[in-house]
Write an enzyme that holds these catalytic residues in place. Structure first.
Site, PDB file in Angstrom:
ATOM      1  N   ASP A 177      -2.536   3.292 -10.516  1.00 57.00           N
ATOM      2  CA  ASP A 177      -1.816   2.415  -9.595  1.00 57.00           C
ATOM      3  C   ASP A 177      -2.652   2.217  -8.319  1.00 57.00           C
ATOM      4  O   ASP A 177      -2.928   3.164  -7.597  1.00 57.00           O
ATOM      5  CB  ASP A 177      -0.460   3.016  -9.244  1.00 57.00           C
ATOM      6  CG  ASP A 177       0.498   1.997  -8.669  1.00 57.00           C
ATOM      7  OD1 ASP A 177       0.091   1.217  -7.797  1.00 57.00           O
ATOM      8  OD2 ASP A 177       1.663   1.970  -9.104  1.00 57.00           O
ATOM      9  N   SER A 198       3.795  -3.614  -7.851  1.00 53.16           N
ATOM     10  CA  SER A 198       3.722  -2.852  -9.103  1.00 53.16           C
ATOM     11  C   SER A 198       4.827  -3.201 -10.081  1.00 53.16           C
ATOM     12  O   SER A 198       4.809  -2.724 -11.219  1.00 53.16           O
ATOM     13  CB  SER A 198       3.768  -1.344  -8.808  1.00 53.16           C
ATOM     14  OG  SER A 198       2.615  -0.952  -8.111  1.00 53.16           O
ATOM     15  N   SER A 239       6.147   1.065 -12.139  1.00 52.11           N
ATOM     16  CA  SER A 239       5.208   1.037 -13.269  1.00 52.11           C
ATOM     17  C   SER A 239       5.819   1.591 -14.551  1.00 52.11           C
ATOM     18  O   SER A 239       5.834   0.899 -15.577  1.00 52.11           O
ATOM     19  CB  SER A 239       3.920   1.786 -12.907  1.00 52.11           C
ATOM     20  OG  SER A 239       3.296   1.202 -11.786  1.00 52.11           O
ATOM     21  N   GLU A 266       0.481   6.993 -16.071  1.00 53.43           N
ATOM     22  CA  GLU A 266       0.221   6.422 -14.751  1.00 53.43           C
ATOM     23  C   GLU A 266      -0.239   7.485 -13.762  1.00 53.43           C
ATOM     24  O   GLU A 266       0.437   8.490 -13.556  1.00 53.43           O
ATOM     25  CB  GLU A 266       1.477   5.747 -14.184  1.00 53.43           C
ATOM     26  CG  GLU A 266       1.201   5.101 -12.828  1.00 53.43           C
ATOM     27  CD  GLU A 266       2.453   4.743 -12.043  1.00 53.43           C
ATOM     28  OE1 GLU A 266       2.356   3.880 -11.156  1.00 53.43           O
ATOM     29  OE2 GLU A 266       3.523   5.339 -12.305  1.00 53.43           O
ATOM     30  N   ASP A 286      -2.149   4.894  -5.316  1.00 49.29           N
ATOM     31  CA  ASP A 286      -1.563   3.809  -4.529  1.00 49.29           C
ATOM     32  C   ASP A 286      -0.990   4.313  -3.214  1.00 49.29           C
ATOM     33  O   ASP A 286      -1.206   3.718  -2.149  1.00 49.29           O
ATOM     34  CB  ASP A 286      -0.478   3.147  -5.374  1.00 49.29           C
ATOM     35  CG  ASP A 286       0.288   2.074  -4.639  1.00 49.29           C
ATOM     36  OD1 ASP A 286      -0.290   1.010  -4.355  1.00 49.29           O
ATOM     37  OD2 ASP A 286       1.492   2.291  -4.352  1.00 49.29           O
ATOM     38  N   HIS A 339      -1.735   3.325   0.767  1.00 44.70           N
ATOM     39  CA  HIS A 339      -0.709   2.743   1.649  1.00 44.70           C
ATOM     40  C   HIS A 339      -0.674   3.436   3.005  1.00 44.70           C
ATOM     41  O   HIS A 339      -0.391   2.805   4.030  1.00 44.70           O
ATOM     42  CB  HIS A 339       0.662   2.827   0.993  1.00 44.70           C
ATOM     43  CG  HIS A 339       0.939   1.725   0.012  1.00 44.70           C
ATOM     44  ND1 HIS A 339       0.783   0.398   0.319  1.00 44.70           N
ATOM     45  CD2 HIS A 339       1.366   1.763  -1.289  1.00 44.70           C
ATOM     46  CE1 HIS A 339       1.106  -0.354  -0.732  1.00 44.70           C
ATOM     47  NE2 HIS A 339       1.457   0.458  -1.724  1.00 44.70           N
ATOM     48  N   ASP A 354      -2.999  -1.868 -11.730  1.00 47.31           N
ATOM     49  CA  ASP A 354      -2.034  -2.955 -11.605  1.00 47.31           C
ATOM     50  C   ASP A 354      -2.439  -3.946 -10.521  1.00 47.31           C
ATOM     51  O   ASP A 354      -2.202  -5.140 -10.635  1.00 47.31           O
ATOM     52  CB  ASP A 354      -0.627  -2.414 -11.354  1.00 47.31           C
ATOM     53  CG  ASP A 354      -0.584  -1.327 -10.283  1.00 47.31           C
ATOM     54  OD1 ASP A 354      -1.642  -0.945  -9.755  1.00 47.31           O
ATOM     55  OD2 ASP A 354       0.526  -0.844  -9.979  1.00 47.31           O
ATOM     56  N   HIS A 405      -1.143  -4.179  -0.542  1.00 47.62           N
ATOM     57  CA  HIS A 405      -2.022  -4.321  -1.701  1.00 47.62           C
ATOM     58  C   HIS A 405      -3.069  -5.392  -1.427  1.00 47.62           C
ATOM     59  O   HIS A 405      -2.959  -6.171  -0.484  1.00 47.62           O
ATOM     60  CB  HIS A 405      -1.212  -4.720  -2.937  1.00 47.62           C
ATOM     61  CG  HIS A 405      -0.215  -3.690  -3.352  1.00 47.62           C
ATOM     62  ND1 HIS A 405       0.844  -3.960  -4.203  1.00 47.62           N
ATOM     63  CD2 HIS A 405      -0.102  -2.372  -3.041  1.00 47.62           C
ATOM     64  CE1 HIS A 405       1.553  -2.870  -4.397  1.00 47.62           C
ATOM     65  NE2 HIS A 405       1.002  -1.887  -3.694  1.00 47.62           N
TER      66      HIS A 405
END
Length: 549
Positions: A110, A154, A219, A377, A382, A386, A423, A501
């Site tokens: 991710d 996602s 996801s 995953e 991810d 962030h 993703d 993202h």
């Protein structure tokens, strides 16, 4: 001709004098490709900010010496040998594997952008390092936009790479006819799209998933859910938005009672709170979120009471579960109330590694002679981005690569297709002219900024790092902070509470039967169609029913 020369000189002059801090600097021959930092010594650092703004250009270009990791790199033969090895590997691709993929494993990093891959190599020690899946023979690029937005989340991407359809931002398992938050559209089954997990189950294959996030997160939810809002993970979230959860089922309920979810052989990740009522607490003393009074974990246990099933809540319980001799047919592992902790923060006695979870999942799924589909995953890559905390993202990427290496080593390339992708990307960049093996989590050692302060090799286009690094009279002097602190927010250009993202393409790596289908540049929603083709599952064209040229 003279006029053109004057225009050229004016343009070049404009490039050189763009920064007001450089008006007294000695000009670079080509300021877009600087070289003076290779030859000039760094002057003594000035403490006063206003003094720093009046330095010569050599102040922004400290001397940098090229020191290759090994003396052999100074010789052409070293690089020629490397190229020959790569050529041999590339030529091997001429022998295409067109066998049916009995098993398909999809690994989803991710937020695993291409810059994240490059930076993780340096994090491991050397720019030339290869992550396990980077040795896969076939590589492609996936276009990640959603049906209605340029930069994806996602949820809509999960619908693309698992169900083969582009969807709207924030929705899962629905066509683009369903808008975000539209309960009525969610309840209309004509808007539902089924994932490759459903195709596999219909073909008699076993299915399961492993994630480091909550099992109801966007996801993994793409495997089994149809929802107009990715945040509707428990019934109370739907009620807060003014809808009836008996009309629009929450994601946790769909996992336990849904057509696909109830047939999942393996479910592992975090998120106990989504399955427990508010009056109950989990093993860690954290209350559930459900307002309907239902304990969905007990529902799962009751549903599989006639199977050899196990519910586990920590690493010890997982490792003690007998999964190899057929003693366990169904496995539910919820190892945290929320997401699993970052690997850097995890209690190794309580939280299993991604590799351990995948290994246990494979133990169970491999017992089906018809084969299996497994979704894995690495979800917290991810989250590290962030929060503009790249050390967390890089470490999660390393753990992700370890799990892939284990899976590839214990399966045959003759009958098991492994696909690795992301993703979406992130806004992280790796920039500057640092020397080889310079600390990827440190400052750029090849160049200083126009304010004579160092800048980080890693930075973000937006995110929480703005307030600490930019919004002040003078930028934060990165030499005076511990940039390897796990919670340090790296510099970002635009102030946002969380980094967004990115919209650039992401890589796809493939190994096994029909892996060559994943070469090239293509839409993200092509991926499940290609996996289904290789495995002879699903309603579309497959290697078993389609013409092979």
């Amino acid at each position: 001709m003279l006029y053109q020369l004057c225009v050229y000189l004016a343009l070049v002059g404009g490039l050189v004098s763009t920064s007001p801090l450089l008006h007294q600097a000695v000009e670079e021959y080509d300021p877009m490709h600087p070289q003076r930092f290779l030859f000039e010594e760094r002057p003594p650092a000035a403490d006063d900010y206003h003094q720093r703004t009046k330095r010569s250009s050599s102040a922004s270009m400290p001397k940098l010496r090229f020191e290759p990791p090994t003396p052999t790199e100074q010789h052409a033969e070293y690089w020629n040998n490397v190229a020959r090895d790569i050529l041999d590997r590339q030529l091997h691709k001429n022998r295409l594997n067109r066998k049916v993929a009995k098993n398909v494993i999809m690994f989803l990093g991710d937020g695993l952008s291409i810059p994240t891959l490059a930076a993780t190599r340096v994090y491991l020690g050397d720019e030339s390092t290869e992550l396990s899946f980077e040795r896969f023979p076939y590589v492609g690029l996936s276009k990640t936009y959603c049906a209605n937005v340029q930069v994806a989340d996602s949820a809509c991407t999960a619908t693309a790479y698992l169900a083969g359809v582009k969807a709207n931002y924030g929705t899962i398992g629905l066509t683009a006819a369903a808008a975000l938050g539209d309960c009525q559209a969610q309840n209309d089954t004509s808007n539902h799209v089924h994932s490759i997990a459903k195709w596999a189950q219909d073909a008699g294959l076993s299915t399961g998933f492993v994630t480091t996030t909550e099992v109801t997160n966007a996801s993994p939810a793409g495997m089994y859910a149809h929802t107009a809002n990715r945040n509707w993970e428990y019934n109370g979230a739907i009620e807060k938005d003014g809808f009836d959860p008996t009309v629009c089922q929450d994601i946790a309920t769909q996992l336990i009672h849904g057509e696909v979810g109830k047939h999942m052989r393996v479910i592992m990740g975090g998120g106990r709170r989504e399955f427990l009522p508010t009056h109950e607490t989990d093993i860690d003393g954290i209350r559930g979120r459900r307002t309907d009074g239902e304990d969905l974990i007990k529902h799962w246990q009751h549903h599989h009471s006639h199977h050899r099933s196990a519910y586990v809540q920590n690493r010890v319980q997982l490792l003690e579960t007998n999964t190899k001799q057929g003693e366990t047919e169904y496995l539910l592992g919820l190892f945290s109330s929320k997401h699993l902790p970052y690997h850097l923060d995890a209690d190794e006695q309580q939280i299993p590694t991604l590799t351990e979870m995948v290994s246990k999942a494979m133990d169970i799924l491999e017992r089906n002679d018809n084969g299996y589909f497994l979704f894995v995953e690495g979800g917290r890559i991810d989250h590290g981005h962030h929060y503009t905390q790249p050390i967390r993202a890089f470490d999660e990427t390393v753990e992700f690569a370890k799990a892939i290496e284990m899976a590839r080593s214990r399966t045959s390339q003759d009958n098991t297709l492994i696909v690795v992708t992301a993703d979406h990307s992130h806004t992280m960049t790796m920039s500057g002219y640092s020397s080889r093996k310079n600390d990827i989590l440190g400052v750029n050692n090849g160049q200083r900024a126009d304010d004579a302060l160092p800048y980080a090799t890693i930075s973000y286009a937006n995110g929480p790092g703005y307030d600490r690094n930019v919004q002040r009279e003078a930028r934060l002097d990165l030499n005076r902070v511990d940039m390897r602190d796990k919670s340090f927010a790296f510099p970002s250009t635009v102030p946002l509470g969380l980094e967004t993202h990115g919209g650039d393409d992401v890589a796809v790596f493939a190994s096994g039967p029909w892996a060559h289908l994943f070469s090239g540049t293509y839409e993200q929603h092509f991926i499940p169609h290609a996996m289904a083709y290789a495995g002879c599952i699903g309603p579309g064209r497959t290697a078993c029913n389609g013409e092979q040229s």
